[in-house]
Design an enzyme around this catalytic site. Structure first.
Site, PDB file in Angstrom:
ATOM      1  CE1 TYR A 138      -3.624  -2.486   0.473  1.00  0.00           C
ATOM      2  CE2 TYR A 138      -4.657  -0.448   1.189  1.00  0.00           C
ATOM      3  CZ  TYR A 138      -4.769  -1.752   0.755  1.00  0.00           C
ATOM      4  OH  TYR A 138      -6.005  -2.312   0.612  1.00  0.00           O
ATOM      5  CE  LYS A 189       1.429 -17.822  -2.671  1.00  0.00           C
ATOM      6  NZ  LYS A 189       0.530 -18.999  -2.768  1.00  0.00           N
ATOM      7  CG  ASP A 221      -2.499 -20.162  -1.436  1.00  0.00           C
ATOM      8  OD1 ASP A 221      -1.983 -20.150  -0.296  1.00  0.00           O
ATOM      9  OD2 ASP A 221      -2.017 -20.830  -2.373  1.00  0.00           O
ATOM     10  CG  ASP A 245      -8.149  -4.499   1.395  1.00  0.00           C
ATOM     11  OD1 ASP A 245      -9.075  -3.954   2.021  1.00  0.00           O
ATOM     12  OD2 ASP A 245      -8.071  -4.514   0.152  1.00  0.00           O
ATOM     13  CG  ASP A 249     -13.863  -6.611   2.073  1.00  0.00           C
ATOM     14  OD1 ASP A 249     -13.688  -5.874   3.068  1.00  0.00           O
ATOM     15  OD2 ASP A 249     -14.274  -6.191   0.974  1.00  0.00           O
TER      16      ASP A 249
HETATM   17  C1  IPM Z   1     -10.526  -0.899   3.730  1.00  0.00           C
HETATM   18  C2  IPM Z   1     -10.751  -0.298   2.365  1.00  0.00           C
HETATM   19  C3  IPM Z   1      -9.579   0.629   2.057  1.00  0.00           C
HETATM   20  C4  IPM Z   1      -8.319  -0.205   2.044  1.00  0.00           C
HETATM   21  C5  IPM Z   1      -9.715   1.433   0.758  1.00  0.00           C
HETATM   22  C6  IPM Z   1     -11.022   2.211   0.719  1.00  0.00           C
HETATM   23  C7  IPM Z   1      -8.543   2.344   0.540  1.00  0.00           C
HETATM   24  O1  IPM Z   1     -10.900  -1.306   1.403  1.00  0.00           O
HETATM   25  O2  IPM Z   1     -10.473  -0.130   4.702  1.00  0.00           O
HETATM   26  O3  IPM Z   1     -10.413  -2.116   3.813  1.00  0.00           O
HETATM   27  O4  IPM Z   1      -7.986  -0.817   1.020  1.00  0.00           O
HETATM   28  O5  IPM Z   1      -7.637  -0.259   3.071  1.00  0.00           O
HETATM   29 MG    MG Z   2     -10.964  -3.260   2.189  1.00  0.00          MG
END
Ligand code: IPM
Ligand code: MG
Length: 354
Positions: A138, A189, A221, A245, A249
């Site tokens: 990042y 990884k 993975d 990240d 999710d």
């Molecule tokens: C998160 C989001 C952010 C990230 C984006 C919006 C920059 O996906 O907080 O997980 O990738 O960190």
């Molecule tokens: Mg995210």
């Protein structure tokens, strides 16, 4: 308790307004809260021409904690990269040194039917993902899009971690594991990437300071697969910025609704930024449909982590559980037999349950 409030974009202002009502109720009960509003993301671009303006920077530096709604929207997608809302979020994380991102994936028993996984696979799910937030690909330099020696355009980013960056996030993760079931899974990884081979080596070394914690390692993975195959094998997971990240999710959706999940991003001294794990949902913005519970639960995390007020945090969380038990549901978590309510009505109910 000086709290900077950054509603942001999309549904951000609506959900933050409900969290502010909860704060207001706590203040009238004697909690010493002081709030001040500011702008971040698209809202900041609209007002100041940049996503993390100086006024916001001053506000958040002076605060003890920050409550954020969400940033982003399609109207900003065509802006130059440095002006986009997401850049504001990355900038505030980096500027406040919020390297430790805690993302719980907790299944509320009332919502077990909302998961796309079988109830027996997710019942009782309670995972804490600890994501490193200020390093990795990042922020790694060099990065860019350029013409190479052959005259062809190419793009590149750099995955990198320093030893101190890995050590400090590992310590946070082990500390959290100590307060839970003392199991920590580090995700890497290492079979392909030197950066994460190094990550694994340093996490293993930090583990020697925490002999009571059972440390395991998993390739990313495989971790992605195991999360949907048998998520309850995990308790605390620690990983780098990009893997965190993605996995957070995935983990959030095991619970059926990302609209329920809070997050905390902390610095070395537990100053933190608290935000729901979901995004700005521009498709439903301004319609009083959004679920404010993740934001309200983020406020609970703030009370717990930045202000050391477990008692008040638990009170807020209990109020949320109460409204769920009473059958109130915003559209995202609605199931037949429940009462469908608006964002504001959900806020009303939480305040009443407090
Ligand atoms: C998160 C989001 C952010 C990230 C984006 C919006 C920059 O996906 O907080 O997980 O990738 O960190
Ligand atoms: Mg995210």
């Amino acid at each position: 308790m000086k709290i900077a409030i950054l509603p942001g974009d999309g549904i951000g202002p609506e959900i933050v307004a409900q969290a502010c009502r909860v704060l207001e109720a706590l203040r009238s009960d004697g909690l010493p809260v002081e709030t001040e509003h500011g702008v971040l993301g698209g809202a900041a671009y609209d007002r100041h021409g940049e996503p993390y303006p100086e006024a916001t920077r001053r506000l958040v530096h002076a605060a003890d904690a920050v409550l954020l709604g969400a940033v982003g929207g399609p109207q900003y997608d065509k802006l130059d990269r440095p002006l986009r809302p997401e850049r504001g979020l990355l900038a505030i994380r980096k500027d406040l040194n919020l390297f430790a991102n805690l993302r719980p994936a907790l299944l509320y028993p009332e919502l077990a039917g909302a998961s796309t996984l079988k109830p027996e696979v997710v019942a009782g799910l309670d995972i804490m993902i600890v994501r490193e937030l200020t390093g990795d690909i990042y922020f790694g330099q060099p990065r860019g899009i350029a013409v190479n020696e052959l005259g062809e355009r190419e793009a590149y980013n750099t995955m990198r971690y320093s030893e101190s960056e890995v050590r400090r996030i590992a310590r946070v993760a082990f500390g959290i594991a100590m307060k839970r079931s003392r199991r920590l899974c580090s995700v890497d990884k290492a079979n392909v990437l030197e950066t994460t081979e190094f990550w694994k080596e340093i996490v293993t070394d930090v583990g020697r300071e925490f002999p009571e914690v059972e440390l395991s390692h998993m390739y990313v993975d495989n971790a992605a697969m195991q999360l949907v195959r048998n998520p309850k094998q995990f308790d605390v997971m620690v990983t780098g910025n990009i893997f965190g990240d993605i996995l957070s999710d995935e983990a959030s959706m095991l619970t059926g609704s990302i609209g329920m999940l809070p997050s905390a991003s902390l610095d070395e001294n537990n100053k933190g930024l608290y935000e729901p794990s979901h995004g700005s949902a521009p498709d439903i913005a301004g319609r009083d449909l959004a679920n404010p519970l993740a934001t309200i639960l983020s406020l609970a995390m703030m009370l717990r982590y930045s202000f050391n007020r477990d008692d008040v945090a638990t009170r807020v969380e209990s109020a949320v559980k109460k409204v769920l038990a009473a059958g109130l549901r915003t559209a995202d978590i609605y199931q037949p037999g429940c009462e469908k309510v608006s964002c504001t009505a959900m806020g009303d109910a939480v305040v009443a349950a407090l």
